[in-house]
Design an enzyme around this catalytic site. Sequence first.
Site, PDB file in Angstrom:
ATOM      1  N   HIS A   1       0.815  -1.221   0.000  1.00  0.00           N
ATOM      2  CA  HIS A   1       0.000   0.000   0.000  1.00  0.00           C
ATOM      3  C   HIS A   1       0.855   1.281   0.000  1.00  0.00           C
ATOM      4  O   HIS A   1       0.340   2.367  -0.233  1.00  0.00           O
ATOM      5  CB  HIS A   1      -1.020  -0.021   1.153  1.00  0.00           C
ATOM      6  CG  HIS A   1      -0.469   0.320   2.492  1.00  0.00           C
ATOM      7  ND1 HIS A   1      -0.174  -0.626   3.448  1.00  0.00           N
ATOM      8  CD2 HIS A   1      -0.167   1.509   3.046  1.00  0.00           C
ATOM      9  CE1 HIS A   1       0.278  -0.020   4.531  1.00  0.00           C
ATOM     10  NE2 HIS A   1       0.297   1.267   4.316  1.00  0.00           N
TER      11      HIS A   1
ATOM     12  N   ASP B   1      -0.728  -7.375   1.151  1.00  0.00           N
ATOM     13  CA  ASP B   1      -0.067  -6.081   1.383  1.00  0.00           C
ATOM     14  C   ASP B   1       1.445  -6.292   1.554  1.00  0.00           C
ATOM     15  O   ASP B   1       1.992  -6.186   2.652  1.00  0.00           O
ATOM     16  CB  ASP B   1      -0.673  -5.395   2.615  1.00  0.00           C
ATOM     17  CG  ASP B   1      -0.276  -3.928   2.697  1.00  0.00           C
ATOM     18  OD1 ASP B   1       0.354  -3.426   1.740  1.00  0.00           O
ATOM     19  OD2 ASP B   1      -0.592  -3.294   3.721  1.00  0.00           O
TER      20      ASP B   1
ATOM     21  N   SER C   1       4.160   2.068   8.305  1.00  0.00           N
ATOM     22  CA  SER C   1       3.790   1.052   7.322  1.00  0.00           C
ATOM     23  C   SER C   1       4.974   0.525   6.546  1.00  0.00           C
ATOM     24  O   SER C   1       5.886   1.286   6.210  1.00  0.00           O
ATOM     25  CB  SER C   1       2.832   1.653   6.297  1.00  0.00           C
ATOM     26  OG  SER C   1       1.547   1.599   6.791  1.00  0.00           O
TER      27      SER C   1
END
Length: 413
Positions: free
Chosen positions: A222, A267, A363
């Site tokens: 992402h 992801d 992330s």
Amino acid sequence: AVESGNQSRSLKPWMIVLLLALLLTVVAVVFGLLNQFIASGHKMEYFHSTIKISDLRVSSNSGQNTYQFKDLREMSENLVDEIFIDSALSKHYIKNQVVRLTPEEDGVKADIIMVFQFPSTEPREVREKKIHRILSQKIRNTRSLPINASLVELNAMSSSTGKLTVQACCGKRAVPLIVNRIMSEDIAAKSAWPWQASLQRNNIHQCGASLISSTWLVTAAHCFKSSANPRQWTVSFGTTINPPLMKRNIKRIIVHERYRSPAKEYDIAVVQFSPKVTFSDDIRRICLPEASAVFRPNSTAYITGFGALYYGGESQNELREARLKIISDDVCKQRHVYGNDIKFGMFCAGYLEGIYDACRGDSGGPLAAKDHKDTWYLIGIVSWGDNCGQKNKPGVYTKVTYYRKWIASKTGL
Ligand code: ARG
């Protein structure tokens, strides 16, 4: 002219004696200096040995009783430890590391680097012989292991190659883990998380990433929602974003082909940069676990990142760390937690009470755990979460073991 001794006409006997005395003094002084230099320098010496592990209970068909590489590595390292810790060289023995395991028809070949520290100036070959003798004698008589090992060869290595090879091994860090008194997240010590990277788009930090080789990173898919054009991206290493310890251009971004935003499955992405980095105390790679590895719920893992300290906050210039607990699927799939949002290839870590969590900007970064030999493994990739640090909303991570084969298929690692 001195060569033929008493037959020499140009040199009188007293001259020869004087010359000899002079020579001896020079030699003694040189040795003395050398000795002191070496003793004070604590120079490590590296030896490379190859051992053959046979009698593995690898019966190709039955599949049972096979050893996994991870066990073999550990067994071999323990074996060599035992051999030298209780030998005449115990005072000089530092450690050993299995750097490669190669399957062969009748067993497995293990390449091991052994590190010693000798104070005297005794020539290398003498030490090499001593080490060889101890290793070859003891390796066959060992009964502490369910394996049969024999020494194939042993060579001294130059210390620069030795050091580099040892450092090229994954998941080892130069400083011990300091158990932190975490207020939400502590600032990380230098060299503590040498595989942590910062992925930047147009020089602005976007995501974390983990170094898995001298040119490859693992991160989240992402992160590239806004752009997957390698030319806009760079990676930096070190515990601060500014100044960076090292910076590289990205040359390839491989997002999992089944990742479809806004869905959160798949992801994961691998990213290649160039030129490759040289490993040091501050830049090292983390180990990837085998696909079959399992990490027990409730065991400890660590997240690190430059992400925000609270929901809506800004990314940080200094790397931070927090200690988390792995949460079982049973707990995380409860209705008041995430219910059916937890899909295959994901798992939760953190605390149902909240507080310690990843947040925006973390992330793609590592969730790492160490085994009992202090080797660090990448077990999760920071993926998503509802808000940050909220009650009953722990962080959700991409399960690295689930994608282990995918990583191998893209990077060969
Ligand atoms: N998706 C966020 C990012 O892009 C990180 C999410 C992690 N959130 C959490 N609460 N654990 O940086």
